[in-house]
Design a protein around this motif. Structure first.
Motif, mmCIF file in Angstrom:
data_model
loop_
_atom_site.group_PDB
_atom_site.id
_atom_site.type_symbol
_atom_site.label_atom_id
_atom_site.label_comp_id
_atom_site.label_asym_id
_atom_site.label_seq_id
_atom_site.Cartn_x
_atom_site.Cartn_y
_atom_site.Cartn_z
ATOM 1 N N GLU A 1 -2.145 -14.475 -1.929
ATOM 2 C CA GLU A 1 -1.152 -13.845 -1.060
ATOM 3 C C GLU A 1 0.188 -13.712 -1.789
ATOM 4 O OE1 GLU A 1 0.317 -14.524 3.501
ATOM 5 O OE2 GLU A 1 -1.182 -15.874 2.668
ATOM 6 N N GLU A 2 0.547 -14.788 -2.493
ATOM 7 C CA GLU A 2 1.809 -14.772 -3.218
ATOM 8 C C GLU A 2 1.801 -13.687 -4.296
ATOM 9 O OE1 GLU A 2 2.679 -18.429 -5.240
ATOM 10 O OE2 GLU A 2 4.842 -18.130 -5.060
ATOM 11 N N LEU A 3 0.675 -13.606 -5.015
ATOM 12 C CA LEU A 3 0.564 -12.599 -6.070
ATOM 13 C C LEU A 3 0.553 -11.190 -5.480
ATOM 14 C CD1 LEU A 3 -2.031 -14.419 -8.321
ATOM 15 C CD2 LEU A 3 0.275 -13.790 -9.008
ATOM 16 N N ASP B 1 2.086 -10.230 -2.768
ATOM 17 C CA ASP B 1 3.468 -9.898 -2.426
ATOM 18 C C ASP B 1 4.193 -9.392 -3.666
ATOM 19 O OD1 ASP B 1 5.936 -9.858 -0.947
ATOM 20 O OD2 ASP B 1 6.485 -11.687 -2.018
ATOM 21 N N HIS B 2 3.944 -10.070 -4.787
ATOM 22 C CA HIS B 2 4.546 -9.662 -6.053
ATOM 23 C C HIS B 2 4.115 -8.245 -6.416
ATOM 24 C CE1 HIS B 2 6.116 -10.628 -10.163
ATOM 25 N NE2 HIS B 2 5.385 -9.571 -10.419
ATOM 26 N N ARG C 1 1.089 -5.520 -15.334
ATOM 27 C CA ARG C 1 2.177 -6.489 -15.545
ATOM 28 C C ARG C 1 1.809 -7.880 -15.046
ATOM 29 N NH1 ARG C 1 7.967 -3.829 -14.653
ATOM 30 N NH2 ARG C 1 7.891 -2.457 -16.462
ATOM 31 N N ILE C 2 0.997 -7.931 -13.998
ATOM 32 C CA ILE C 2 0.562 -9.241 -13.498
ATOM 33 C C ILE C 2 -0.172 -9.982 -14.603
ATOM 34 C CG2 ILE C 2 -1.085 -10.378 -11.947
ATOM 35 C CD1 ILE C 2 0.874 -9.505 -10.080
ATOM 36 N N LEU D 1 -4.825 -15.606 -16.527
ATOM 37 C CA LEU D 1 -4.073 -16.097 -15.382
ATOM 38 C C LEU D 1 -4.862 -17.192 -14.672
ATOM 39 C CD1 LEU D 1 -1.543 -15.670 -13.771
ATOM 40 C CD2 LEU D 1 -2.735 -13.966 -12.400
ATOM 41 N N PHE E 1 -3.905 -21.066 -13.889
ATOM 42 C CA PHE E 1 -3.984 -21.674 -12.562
ATOM 43 C C PHE E 1 -4.896 -22.890 -12.589
ATOM 44 C CE2 PHE E 1 -1.981 -17.968 -10.664
ATOM 45 C CZ PHE E 1 -1.330 -18.524 -9.582
ATOM 46 N N TYR F 1 12.411 -15.856 -4.976
ATOM 47 C CA TYR F 1 10.941 -15.758 -4.981
ATOM 48 C C TYR F 1 10.496 -15.129 -6.286
ATOM 49 C CZ TYR F 1 12.068 -10.976 -3.630
ATOM 50 O OH TYR F 1 12.580 -9.719 -3.581
ATOM 51 N N TYR G 1 9.032 -12.441 -7.688
ATOM 52 C CA TYR G 1 9.412 -11.149 -8.244
ATOM 53 C C TYR G 1 10.884 -11.139 -8.640
ATOM 54 C CZ TYR G 1 9.984 -6.144 -8.753
ATOM 55 O OH TYR G 1 10.269 -4.906 -9.253
ATOM 56 N N LEU H 1 11.657 -13.100 -11.817
ATOM 57 C CA LEU H 1 11.292 -12.363 -13.026
ATOM 58 C C LEU H 1 12.327 -11.292 -13.350
ATOM 59 C CD1 LEU H 1 7.463 -11.869 -12.701
ATOM 60 C CD2 LEU H 1 8.680 -12.938 -14.588
ATOM 61 N N GLY I 1 2.236 -12.532 -13.838
ATOM 62 C CA GLY I 1 1.422 -13.531 -13.152
ATOM 63 C C GLY I 1 1.660 -14.946 -13.644
ATOM 64 N N TYR J 1 3.755 -17.782 -11.897
ATOM 65 C CA TYR J 1 3.355 -18.548 -10.720
ATOM 66 C C TYR J 1 2.794 -19.930 -11.049
ATOM 67 C CZ TYR J 1 4.768 -14.485 -8.190
ATOM 68 O OH TYR J 1 5.543 -13.497 -7.685
ATOM 69 N N TRP K 1 7.196 -20.816 2.991
ATOM 70 C CA TRP K 1 6.814 -19.444 3.320
ATOM 71 C C TRP K 1 7.838 -18.858 4.274
ATOM 72 C CZ3 TRP K 1 3.159 -16.414 1.200
ATOM 73 C CH2 TRP K 1 2.220 -17.043 0.368
ATOM 74 N N GLU L 1 12.197 -8.816 3.617
ATOM 75 C CA GLU L 1 12.950 -7.842 4.425
ATOM 76 C C GLU L 1 12.040 -6.766 5.002
ATOM 77 O OE1 GLU L 1 13.260 -6.789 0.076
ATOM 78 O OE2 GLU L 1 13.416 -8.575 1.312
ATOM 79 N N ARG M 1 6.704 -8.727 5.104
ATOM 80 C CA ARG M 1 5.558 -9.409 4.496
ATOM 81 C C ARG M 1 5.825 -10.902 4.412
ATOM 82 N NH1 ARG M 1 5.301 -5.268 0.703
ATOM 83 N NH2 ARG M 1 6.524 -6.460 -0.788
ATOM 84 N N ARG M 2 4.738 -11.676 4.428
ATOM 85 C CA ARG M 2 4.893 -13.105 4.175
ATOM 86 C C ARG M 2 5.263 -13.308 2.708
ATOM 87 N NH1 ARG M 2 2.594 -17.716 6.082
ATOM 88 N NH2 ARG M 2 0.942 -17.940 4.565
ATOM 89 N N ARG M 3 6.251 -14.181 2.463
ATOM 90 C CA ARG M 3 6.683 -14.356 1.080
ATOM 91 C C ARG M 3 7.006 -15.828 0.854
ATOM 92 N NH1 ARG M 3 10.947 -10.227 -0.756
ATOM 93 N NH2 ARG M 3 9.088 -9.039 -1.242
ATOM 94 N N LYS M 4 6.697 -16.292 -0.342
ATOM 95 C CA LYS M 4 6.935 -17.696 -0.656
ATOM 96 C C LYS M 4 8.269 -17.817 -1.390
ATOM 97 C CE LYS M 4 4.066 -21.539 -2.275
ATOM 98 N NZ LYS M 4 2.876 -21.826 -3.080
ATOM 99 N N TYR N 1 11.308 -20.166 -3.145
ATOM 100 C CA TYR N 1 11.461 -21.435 -3.851
ATOM 101 C C TYR N 1 12.940 -21.828 -3.892
ATOM 102 C CZ TYR N 1 6.719 -20.612 -5.474
ATOM 103 O OH TYR N 1 5.370 -20.388 -5.532
#
Lengths: 456, 123
Positions: free
Chosen positions: A33-35, A37-38, A63-64, A70, A74, B26, B28, B31, B47, B50, B66, B70, B73-76, B78
């Motif tokens: 989910e986090e990825l 969102d990215h 880019r990921i 990856l 992890f 967060y 993105y 980075l 990636g 993370y 979490w 804006e 979306r759910r976002r984590k 930090y």
């Protein structure tokens, strides 16, 4: 192409990427989910920089980074994920962990109730040793109603289903005790073996609930049964080790723990473990790879080898079967194993997958088993009148025929699937529709045999 | 000029902690900030950030929560912890030591300094 179309396509591509990522064990779903969102943020940033959706998606994915690398990163950070945690309550989401704890409490509570149930007859003067027949006939009734109750609690049941379940258990209790069966007699043993088989189907109805009428619901019950068996065996092994230490420790201080073991630990543990095993299977359902299909994969080729070698040797040497009284039961067990191998490989197979080498192996297994059994039946048929129709032999013969019909039907459906005429789903449906047949025959043995063959 | 991978990896902890010390953020956005600060010379594979974040979280330097972005979306998100700030001070000391050592060596060699502006921010 219109904008909505484009958006749909991007969503599909993201879906695909997500499912690809989910297959990696080291990357948990929250990380996916986090990825994601990215990825979406990156796509929209590239989009506002003037790139088309497709292009933005491709660049964002690139880019990921390489997913293998990856996933390795992890895995290095979260090595425990490769060894999934034992207790399901360790899930990070709070709500689920509360539910998990409540479920554990219910499962342990029911296990204690089952343990009390098996001790209850002692209050009425029955002894485990002296009245072994009573306990054997009623064994399923001490534990399976609690197991059914666990699933009813967990999944809920309609009033009509509840009524049906209750009626089944009452009827079972009735037929287990209403006949004046001779202690230590054949019929008593037959009832003790067959009643739990019939009741297991009742548990299945409670397990699957409204999904009992669907192929999927019954298949889930088959999967549950296999995993439950494995967990039960493991718990029993652990119990054996515990007992060994207990005996050694107490003996060393001059106290004999055997009466405690025989009267409390063994019976209470044996019934309680049924519920604990069920709870573990439920809790770990999606967490760990199912064991039964793994064992199936391992042993199917070996069974094929043994059966083919046996047939070839028999044909080559011209030796006939040495007909003994227990031969039929031995071949019943062989067919049970083959049906089990077939069932668990079906349960783990993706029905959409095209036929492969393992499918051919399965067909060879089924046909070899049919041939071996046919040889055995042929040999026995010639001498059955000589042996006489005892209830034991009729029960074994009935089971043999039921399994034979199942395997023959499976062989036909499997071959037509291999040749591209039929679907794999047809084979699945055949197996799941067949489940009540086993229970029905078991019920016949319990209910009708005493009337037909007497109480001996 | 792209920086050597080992150098990027070695500086990742300090960088992430320093960025989070400014404000909670967060993946993105972190980075993006790294790219700005390094004027694009520090390229991280997106990636790979993370697992680094998760390691810092496990060590107790940062905390994750979490939230909602804006666009819903759910976002984590930090945020740095007290332990993280302590660690940041420590990291900073170590990098300063490395920096000073290298400066001493460079001046002893008396090589001409690298050409071009070091920071091209705001272009």
């Amino acid at each position: 192409m219109s904008a909505p179309d484009n958006a749909v396509r991007i969503e599909q591509q993201i879906d695909q990427w997500r499912s690809y990522l989910r297959r990696r064990q080291a990357i948990a779903s929250v990380d996916v989910e986090e990825l994601e969102d990215h990825l979406r943020e990156q796509i929209s940033a590239l989009g506002s920089a003037g790139l088309g959706d497709d292009e933005a998606f491709l660049i964002a994915v690139k880019r990921i980074g390489n997913l293998d690398k990856l996933s390795r990163e992890f895995a290095r950070e979260h090595s425990e994920r490769l060894w999934k945690q034992l207790v399901a309550t360790s899930d990070s989401s709070g709500e689920r962990s509360v539910r998990g704890r409540r479920e554990a409490v219910v499962a342990f509570g029911l296990a204690i109730l089952a343990a009390l149930a098996i001790k209850l007859p002692e209050l009425f003067g029955l002894q485990l040793n002296a009245d072994a027949g009573f306990y054997a006939r009623n064994l399923g009734l001490f534990v399976l109603p609690f197991l059914a109750g666990y699933f009813v609690w967990k999944r809920g049941a309609q009033p009509s289903t509840l009524l049906w379940l209750a009626a089944a258990f009452v009827a079972a209790a009735l037929f287990a005790n209403v006949y004046p069966l001779a202690t230590g007699g054949t019929q008593e043993a037959l009832t003790a073996i067959h009643l739990p088989i019939a009741l297991w189907l009742v548990v299945g109805v409670a397990y699957a609930g409204v999904r009992w009428s669907e192929v999927g619901g019954r298949m889930d019950f088959v999967r549950f049964s296999g995993e439950h068996f494995i967990y039960y065996v493991l718990i029993a092994l652990g119990g054996g080790v515990l007992t060994g230490f207990m005996v050694a420790l107490f003996t060393s201080i001059g106290i004999d723990p055997e009466p405690f073991f025989e009267r409390w630990m063994l019976p209470c543990g044996a019934v309680g473990a049924v519920l604990i095993g069920a709870w573990l299977v439920e809790a770990k359902q999606s967490v760990i790879e199912n064991m039964a299909p793994v064992l199936t994969r391992l042993f199917t080729p070996l069974f094929v080898l043994v059966l083919l070698a046996f047939l070839a040797t028999m044909a080559w040497t011209g030796r006939g079967l040495d007909i003994q009284r227990e031969l039929l039961i031995a071949f019943d067990l062989l067919l049970v194993v083959v049906v089990g191998l077939l069932l668990y490989s079906i349960s783990a197979r993706d029905p959409q997958q095209p036929a492969g080498a393992f499918d051919v192996l399965q067909v060879v297994l089924v046909i070899a088993a049919l041939l071996v059994d046919a040889v055995a039946l042929w040999a026995i048929a010639a001498r059955i009148s000589e042996f006489g129709f005892t209830p034991n032999r009729v029960a074994a013969l009935g089971e043999n025929l039921i399994l034979l019909v199942n395997l023959a039907g499976s062989a036909v459906l499997y071959v037509s699937f291999l040749r591209g005429h039929g679907t794999f789903t047809a084979l699945e449906r055949w197996q799941t529709s067949y489940l009540p047949v086993y229970a029905a025959w078991a019920a016949v043995v319990v209910i009708a045999f005493p009337l037909l063959f007497g109480y001996g | 000029m792209d920086l050597n991978k080992d150098l990027v990896a070695a500086s990742s902890t300090s960088l992430v902690l320093a960025i989070l010390a400014q404000e909670e953020s967060y993946g993105y956005a972190i980075l993006k900030r790294v790219r700005e600060l390094s004027a694009g010379r520090m390229e991280w594979t997106d990636g790979m950030l993370y697992p680094v974040l998760h390691r810092l979280e496990r060590l107790g330097y940062i905390e994750a929560q979490w939230g909602v972005s804006e666009c819903g979306r759910r976002r984590k998100y930090y945020a740095i912890t007290a332990r993280g700030r302590t660690q940041l001070v420590e990291e900073r000391k170590q990098w300063q030591a490395v920096d000073e050592t290298l400066r001493g060596v460079w001046s002893a060699l008396s090589l001409p300094p690298p050409v071009g502006p070091l920071v091209s921010q705001g272009t």
